[in-house]
Design a protein around this motif. Sequence first.
Motif, PDB file in Angstrom:
ATOM      1  N   LYS A 167       0.852  -1.198   0.000  1.00 61.02           N
ATOM      2  CA  LYS A 167       0.000   0.000   0.000  1.00 61.02           C
ATOM      3  C   LYS A 167       0.886   1.246   0.000  1.00 61.02           C
ATOM      4  O   LYS A 167       0.985   1.951   1.004  1.00 61.02           O
ATOM      5  CB  LYS A 167      -0.916   0.005   1.237  1.00 61.02           C
ATOM      6  CG  LYS A 167      -1.704  -1.279   1.486  1.00 61.02           C
ATOM      7  CD  LYS A 167      -2.835  -1.456   0.521  1.00 61.02           C
ATOM      8  CE  LYS A 167      -3.826  -2.531   0.949  1.00 61.02           C
ATOM      9  NZ  LYS A 167      -3.258  -3.862   1.148  1.00 61.02           N
ATOM     10  N   PRO A 168       1.543   1.546  -1.111  1.00 64.93           N
ATOM     11  CA  PRO A 168       2.396   2.740  -1.165  1.00 64.93           C
ATOM     12  C   PRO A 168       1.575   4.018  -1.076  1.00 64.93           C
ATOM     13  O   PRO A 168       0.373   4.033  -1.346  1.00 64.93           O
ATOM     14  CB  PRO A 168       3.084   2.610  -2.518  1.00 64.93           C
ATOM     15  CG  PRO A 168       2.137   1.816  -3.343  1.00 64.93           C
ATOM     16  CD  PRO A 168       1.495   0.841  -2.408  1.00 64.93           C
ATOM     17  N   TYR A 169       2.246   5.111  -0.731  1.00 60.70           N
ATOM     18  CA  TYR A 169       1.560   6.383  -0.509  1.00 60.70           C
ATOM     19  C   TYR A 169       0.839   6.890  -1.752  1.00 60.70           C
ATOM     20  O   TYR A 169      -0.175   7.593  -1.665  1.00 60.70           O
ATOM     21  CB  TYR A 169       2.571   7.440  -0.035  1.00 60.70           C
ATOM     22  CG  TYR A 169       3.507   7.913  -1.120  1.00 60.70           C
ATOM     23  CD1 TYR A 169       3.207   9.026  -1.907  1.00 60.70           C
ATOM     24  CD2 TYR A 169       4.689   7.221  -1.394  1.00 60.70           C
ATOM     25  CE1 TYR A 169       4.057   9.449  -2.916  1.00 60.70           C
ATOM     26  CE2 TYR A 169       5.539   7.639  -2.398  1.00 60.70           C
ATOM     27  CZ  TYR A 169       5.228   8.752  -3.153  1.00 60.70           C
ATOM     28  OH  TYR A 169       6.066   9.165  -4.147  1.00 60.70           O
ATOM     29  N   TRP A 170       1.337   6.524  -2.929  1.00 64.26           N
ATOM     30  CA  TRP A 170       0.796   7.086  -4.165  1.00 64.26           C
ATOM     31  C   TRP A 170      -0.421   6.340  -4.692  1.00 64.26           C
ATOM     32  O   TRP A 170      -1.106   6.828  -5.603  1.00 64.26           O
ATOM     33  CB  TRP A 170       1.874   7.097  -5.264  1.00 64.26           C
ATOM     34  CG  TRP A 170       2.505   5.762  -5.521  1.00 64.26           C
ATOM     35  CD1 TRP A 170       3.650   5.267  -4.976  1.00 64.26           C
ATOM     36  CD2 TRP A 170       2.011   4.743  -6.399  1.00 64.26           C
ATOM     37  NE1 TRP A 170       3.918   4.010  -5.452  1.00 64.26           N
ATOM     38  CE2 TRP A 170       2.930   3.663  -6.330  1.00 64.26           C
ATOM     39  CE3 TRP A 170       0.911   4.632  -7.243  1.00 64.26           C
ATOM     40  CZ2 TRP A 170       2.758   2.489  -7.070  1.00 64.26           C
ATOM     41  CZ3 TRP A 170       0.731   3.466  -7.979  1.00 64.26           C
ATOM     42  CH2 TRP A 170       1.651   2.414  -7.889  1.00 64.26           C
ATOM     43  N   LEU A 171      -0.712   5.175  -4.119  1.00 69.30           N
ATOM     44  CA  LEU A 171      -1.792   4.347  -4.650  1.00 69.30           C
ATOM     45  C   LEU A 171      -3.133   5.062  -4.480  1.00 69.30           C
ATOM     46  O   LEU A 171      -3.511   5.464  -3.379  1.00 69.30           O
ATOM     47  CB  LEU A 171      -1.816   3.004  -3.920  1.00 69.30           C
ATOM     48  CG  LEU A 171      -2.584   1.866  -4.595  1.00 69.30           C
ATOM     49  CD1 LEU A 171      -1.940   1.518  -5.937  1.00 69.30           C
ATOM     50  CD2 LEU A 171      -2.611   0.629  -3.706  1.00 69.30           C
ATOM     51  N   GLY A 172      -3.856   5.223  -5.568  1.00 65.93           N
ATOM     52  CA  GLY A 172      -5.114   5.959  -5.556  1.00 65.93           C
ATOM     53  C   GLY A 172      -4.969   7.401  -5.976  1.00 65.93           C
ATOM     54  O   GLY A 172      -5.970   8.054  -6.302  1.00 65.93           O
ATOM     55  N   ALA A 173      -3.722   7.913  -5.976  1.00 69.05           N
ATOM     56  CA  ALA A 173      -3.466   9.276  -6.441  1.00 69.05           C
ATOM     57  C   ALA A 173      -2.797   9.284  -7.808  1.00 69.05           C
ATOM     58  O   ALA A 173      -3.035  10.187  -8.616  1.00 69.05           O
ATOM     59  CB  ALA A 173      -2.597  10.030  -5.433  1.00 69.05           C
ATOM     60  N   ASP A 174      -1.949   8.285  -8.066  1.00 69.19           N
ATOM     61  CA  ASP A 174      -1.279   8.117  -9.356  1.00 69.19           C
ATOM     62  C   ASP A 174      -1.895   6.884 -10.011  1.00 69.19           C
ATOM     63  O   ASP A 174      -1.545   5.749  -9.670  1.00 69.19           O
ATOM     64  CB  ASP A 174       0.225   7.935  -9.131  1.00 69.19           C
ATOM     65  CG  ASP A 174       1.022   7.885 -10.430  1.00 69.19           C
ATOM     66  OD1 ASP A 174       0.429   8.128 -11.502  1.00 69.19           O
ATOM     67  OD2 ASP A 174       2.224   7.584 -10.358  1.00 69.19           O
ATOM     68  N   PRO A 175      -2.850   7.061 -10.926  1.00 67.61           N
ATOM     69  CA  PRO A 175      -3.650   5.926 -11.412  1.00 67.61           C
ATOM     70  C   PRO A 175      -2.818   4.850 -12.102  1.00 67.61           C
ATOM     71  O   PRO A 175      -1.861   5.157 -12.829  1.00 67.61           O
ATOM     72  CB  PRO A 175      -4.615   6.571 -12.404  1.00 67.61           C
ATOM     73  CG  PRO A 175      -4.647   8.013 -12.051  1.00 67.61           C
ATOM     74  CD  PRO A 175      -3.285   8.330 -11.521  1.00 67.61           C
ATOM     75  N   VAL A 176      -3.194   3.606 -11.865  1.00 65.69           N
ATOM     76  CA  VAL A 176      -2.611   2.478 -12.595  1.00 65.69           C
ATOM     77  C   VAL A 176      -3.195   2.493 -14.005  1.00 65.69           C
ATOM     78  O   VAL A 176      -4.413   2.523 -14.179  1.00 65.69           O
ATOM     79  CB  VAL A 176      -2.915   1.145 -11.884  1.00 65.69           C
ATOM     80  CG1 VAL A 176      -2.532  -0.042 -12.771  1.00 65.69           C
ATOM     81  CG2 VAL A 176      -2.164   1.077 -10.551  1.00 65.69           C
ATOM     82  N   VAL A 177      -2.322   2.462 -14.997  1.00 71.37           N
ATOM     83  CA  VAL A 177      -2.770   2.555 -16.390  1.00 71.37           C
ATOM     84  C   VAL A 177      -2.500   1.279 -17.178  1.00 71.37           C
ATOM     85  O   VAL A 177      -3.003   1.124 -18.296  1.00 71.37           O
ATOM     86  CB  VAL A 177      -2.111   3.748 -17.106  1.00 71.37           C
ATOM     87  CG1 VAL A 177      -2.570   5.062 -16.488  1.00 71.37           C
ATOM     88  CG2 VAL A 177      -0.586   3.651 -17.080  1.00 71.37           C
TER      89      VAL A 177
END
Length: 211
Positions: free
Chosen positions: A140-150
């Motif tokens: 669960k890194p800090y960026w998950l949900g803010a930097d979308p998985v593409v």
Amino acid sequence: MKQRESIELFQYWDRLRDERPAPRRTDIEPADIKTLLADTFILEKDSRGEAVFRLAGTRLCAVFGRELKGFALPSLWAFKDQRLIARLAHSAFHSKAVVVIAFEGRSRNGRTNPFELLLLPLDAGEEAPRTLGIASAVEKPYWLGADPVVECRIDTIRVVDPDREPMFLKNRPAVAVPAMAPSADEVAGAGQGGHGRRIRHLVVFEGGRET
């Protein structure tokens, strides 16, 4: 199957099916799995025969940065993996196969994170097949949900017979998927025999027997 969320959803599904190939779609009560709903989804077949999201949890949509309802499941994956993902979804719809996929999600800014995806068949009739699933982040890194998985890329897959195979042997090796995924026809022919079968670079296991 290693993620707590995957194991909990499988155990719920397994209780509901009560030795049937799959539980009925109407057996699923969202309140029974409320702690898992943010990561769960339901797939259905559209008029083209593609596996599309009928419903998707809020956290899962946040991971991909969009509402997933109506999107085809294979569209989330790298091009080389799309046919294999389509065949695996077809197996869950029509062969009542339980599918476990370990994959890497790559974000818009090039970050990566491991995930586990579980597909569980539902009995909704041949005219309206459904699959219950969950996709949970291993980390669960800090960026998950803010930097979308593409883009998603398969690491390993398991196609499992839940009546015959011990589901929670974490030390059982998964099937690694290298750069060249098998053709749709080769995957369609997997799982017919009672032994592990080699299909190009894959070994498909049934019933927990070793090759």
